[in-house]
Design a protein around this motif. Structure first.
Motif, mmCIF file in Angstrom:
data_model
loop_
_atom_site.group_PDB
_atom_site.id
_atom_site.type_symbol
_atom_site.label_atom_id
_atom_site.label_comp_id
_atom_site.label_asym_id
_atom_site.label_seq_id
_atom_site.Cartn_x
_atom_site.Cartn_y
_atom_site.Cartn_z
ATOM 1 N N UNK A 1 -2.215 5.063 13.005
ATOM 2 C CA UNK A 1 -1.880 5.834 11.630
ATOM 3 C C UNK A 1 -3.086 6.671 11.329
ATOM 4 N N UNK A 2 -4.312 6.066 11.526
ATOM 5 C CA UNK A 2 -5.318 7.027 11.371
ATOM 6 C C UNK A 2 -5.571 8.315 12.194
ATOM 7 N N UNK A 3 -5.044 8.045 13.534
ATOM 8 C CA UNK A 3 -5.149 9.156 14.349
ATOM 9 C C UNK A 3 -4.119 10.208 14.181
ATOM 10 N N UNK A 4 -2.913 9.870 13.640
ATOM 11 C CA UNK A 4 -1.769 10.766 13.416
ATOM 12 C C UNK A 4 -2.537 11.570 12.154
ATOM 13 N N UNK A 5 -3.216 10.883 11.356
ATOM 14 C CA UNK A 5 -3.461 11.757 10.134
ATOM 15 C C UNK A 5 -4.782 12.403 10.159
ATOM 16 N N UNK A 6 -5.614 12.281 11.160
ATOM 17 C CA UNK A 6 -6.843 12.369 11.457
ATOM 18 C C UNK A 6 -7.847 11.973 10.278
ATOM 19 N N UNK B 1 0.704 -4.487 8.318
ATOM 20 C CA UNK B 1 -0.493 -3.665 8.453
ATOM 21 C C UNK B 1 0.025 -2.014 8.211
ATOM 22 N N UNK B 2 1.313 -1.915 8.837
ATOM 23 C CA UNK B 2 1.789 -0.509 8.583
ATOM 24 C C UNK B 2 1.778 -0.029 7.083
ATOM 25 N N UNK B 3 2.259 -1.035 6.124
ATOM 26 C CA UNK B 3 2.383 -0.995 4.781
ATOM 27 C C UNK B 3 0.960 -0.583 4.202
ATOM 28 N N UNK B 4 -0.255 -1.556 4.360
ATOM 29 C CA UNK B 4 -1.250 -1.548 4.191
ATOM 30 C C UNK B 4 -1.954 -0.004 4.369
ATOM 31 N N UNK B 5 -1.657 0.305 5.847
ATOM 32 C CA UNK B 5 -2.062 1.496 6.209
ATOM 33 C C UNK B 5 -1.587 2.729 5.320
ATOM 34 N N UNK B 6 -0.461 2.591 4.871
ATOM 35 C CA UNK B 6 0.218 3.660 4.070
ATOM 36 C C UNK B 6 -0.747 4.331 2.979
ATOM 37 N N UNK B 7 -1.986 3.868 2.485
ATOM 38 C CA UNK B 7 -2.867 4.302 1.874
ATOM 39 C C UNK B 7 -3.830 5.368 2.510
ATOM 40 N N UNK B 8 -3.695 5.442 3.801
ATOM 41 C CA UNK B 8 -4.668 6.493 4.588
ATOM 42 C C UNK B 8 -3.747 7.605 4.217
ATOM 43 N N UNK C 1 -3.243 -6.842 16.455
ATOM 44 C CA UNK C 1 -2.217 -6.147 16.537
ATOM 45 C C UNK C 1 -2.349 -5.362 14.910
ATOM 46 N N UNK C 2 -3.045 -5.862 14.072
ATOM 47 C CA UNK C 2 -3.021 -5.214 13.049
ATOM 48 C C UNK C 2 -4.065 -3.918 12.975
ATOM 49 N N UNK C 3 -5.049 -4.012 13.710
ATOM 50 C CA UNK C 3 -5.993 -3.146 13.885
ATOM 51 C C UNK C 3 -5.295 -1.722 14.742
ATOM 52 N N UNK C 4 -4.559 -2.039 15.614
ATOM 53 C CA UNK C 4 -3.807 -1.032 16.497
ATOM 54 C C UNK C 4 -2.746 -0.206 15.562
ATOM 55 N N UNK C 5 -2.273 -1.103 14.527
ATOM 56 C CA UNK C 5 -1.315 -0.182 13.704
ATOM 57 C C UNK C 5 -2.122 0.892 12.850
ATOM 58 N N UNK C 6 -3.262 0.306 12.563
ATOM 59 C CA UNK C 6 -4.195 1.017 11.441
ATOM 60 C C UNK C 6 -4.719 2.194 12.296
ATOM 61 N N UNK D 1 0.823 -1.405 -0.040
ATOM 62 C CA UNK D 1 -0.141 0.055 -0.042
ATOM 63 C C UNK D 1 0.980 1.119 -0.141
ATOM 64 N N UNK D 2 1.710 1.518 0.966
ATOM 65 C CA UNK D 2 2.596 2.474 1.128
ATOM 66 C C UNK D 2 3.385 2.917 -0.021
ATOM 67 N N UNK D 3 3.962 1.806 -0.593
ATOM 68 C CA UNK D 3 4.945 2.014 -1.759
ATOM 69 C C UNK D 3 4.202 1.469 -3.037
#
Length: 425
Positions: free
Chosen positions: A208-213, A179-186, A200-205, A144-146
């Motif tokens: 990341x969502x919280x940081x980006x609003x 999950x960090x890579x998938x959350x790269x599309x946020x 553990x995947x949901x916590x990462x997502x 996702x991220x790259x």
């Protein structure tokens, strides 16, 4: 005479870097040379996840089109023909249109190194930017991220389906890393529909969502979905929907369907569109019953099924599907790539398969030798394991020995593509 798309696609493979480094630099360079078509796409729904991306896209498209919307869709890999990857305004891209955008991308790239997926993704984006539509559905290729599709600054919506182990050599060997890579599309401020996840995947997502609003619409928190008496029941803050079960087979499609409904409701669509998403979606090679063609004829009185899943989570999903189907002797034909977790994929299937026939995927350099697939199948508990030189021999042998049974061809989307082409022969 103008060149065919196959010729141009073959030429593009020569541009491939010697070492694949996951980066978006080559994408940005070529998109800039093409006039940044990614900024001219109709509103984008960007879909990532380990399994369920394609099914989610298919159901979303069915729902949006039922609402009278014109929809582009980009997916990968293709099964039988490259054209399947690019759908313009509801129709697969024509040979003329594909040849034209591939040529333009090849010329604009100027002989620089670029991966096959990157340059063909640029071609898809270019094509979709020049045809009017209401929505663009973009399916991530890897991570996702790259990923090459992650070039849209402000999608209308993002979706992350279930995250599990796959492509660890690129994405990391823990669920948190993947999950960090998938959350790269946020994207900042853009809502994201989140399907069923390991904690553990949901916590990462969520972090990341919280940081980006980026507001999340997550299963179990913002919406619920279940199957009750053969119907799909969905509930969120807007109320309850009682809908037909998804036509795409398998218990795992209930969760995928819930994410689709959450997305459609966020985009402003109602029960009619949500019902169409359940009843009108088509997605080949995902537990697909094959009903006509030369391989079906060869199977005789046997049912012939095809599934392109290839990782442990897909194996679990297919085991769940088989559990929910009518009881019938099931004989599997399996071909896989050497890059996959073969034991992890086959282990959940061992209790459902009366036999497994291993064979090698034709014309795939990374195919796993049939003998290795056979060894791994025995190791996870398949009682009867054989090898076959080709798909026709495998089907013929089962049909003769076990008439009236279920034959399930599985293990790889590349295998599924081979089977679809063979069935048309």
């Amino acid at each position: 005479m103008s060149q065919t798309s196959d010729v141009i696609l073959q030429r593009m493979t020569s541009l491939h870097p010697k070492i694949i480094d996951l980066t978006l630099d080559r994408m940005w360079r070529l998109l800039e040379a093409l006039g940044n078509p990614q900024d001219k796409l109709p509103p984008v729904v960007h879909i990532a996840g380990t399994n369920g991306k394609g099914s989610t896209q298919a159901m979303l498209r069915a729902g949006l089109e039922a609402g009278g919307k014109v929809v582009h869709a980009y997916t990968s890999p293709h099964l039988a023909r490259f054209h399947e990857r690019i759908r313009l305004a509801g129709e697969l891209i024509t040979e003329d249109a594909l040849t034209e955008v591939l040529d333009r991308c090849y010329e604009a790239n100027g002989g620089e190194e670029i991966t096959y997926f990157e340059i063909t993704t640029c071609a898809g984006i270019l094509a979709m930017s020049e045809v009017p539509a209401d929505y663009t559905l973009l399916e991530v290729g890897l991570g996702g991220r790259l990923d090459a599709t992650n070039v849209v600054a402000k999608p209308a919506l993002t979706v992350i389906t279930s995250v599990d182990y796959d492509h660890q050599q690129y994405l990391g060997d823990t669920l948190e890393a993947i999950a960090g890579e998938k959350a790269g599309i946020l994207k900042r401020g853009v809502p994201c529909v989140v399907g069923r996840q390991h904690e553990e995947a949901l916590e990462v997502i969520e972090a990341k969502a919280a940081r980006l609003g980026a507001p999340l619409l997550a299963l179990g928190q913002h919406w619920q979905v279940s199957e009750e008496r053969g119907r799909l029941v969905y509930q969120d803050d807007h109320g309850l929907l009682d809908l037909p079960r998804p036509v795409l087979p398998g218990p795992h499609q209930i969760d995928n369907a819930g994410g689709v409904i959450a997305g459609l409701r966020y985009l402003g669509f109602g029960e009619t569109e949500c019902e169409a998403a359940m009843t009108q979606a088509e997605w080949p090679a995902r537990m697909q019953r094959m009903t006509s063609g030369s391989l079906v004829d060869l199977a005789g009185t046997c049912e012939l099924w095809l599934d392109g899943g290839h990782n442990p989570a897909a194996g679990e999903a297919m085991a769940g599907t088989l559990s929910a189907m009518a009881k019938k002797p099931t004989h599997m034909i399996c071909g896989m790539l050497s890059t996959k977790d073969v034991k992890g994929y086959l282990r959940p299937l061992a209790r459902h398969g009366d036999s497994l026939t291993a064979f090698e995927i034709p014309d795939e350099t990374a195919t796993l030798p049939a003998a290795v697939t056979a060894t791994e199948a025995r190791a996870v508990g398949f009682a009867e394991v054989t090898e076959a030189p080709d798909i026709r021999s495998a089907i013929r042998n089962i049909a003769e020995a076990h008439p009236g049974s279920r034959i399930l061809i599985c293990g790889s989307l590349y295998l599924a593509g081979h089977v679809i082409r063979e069935n048309l022969a």
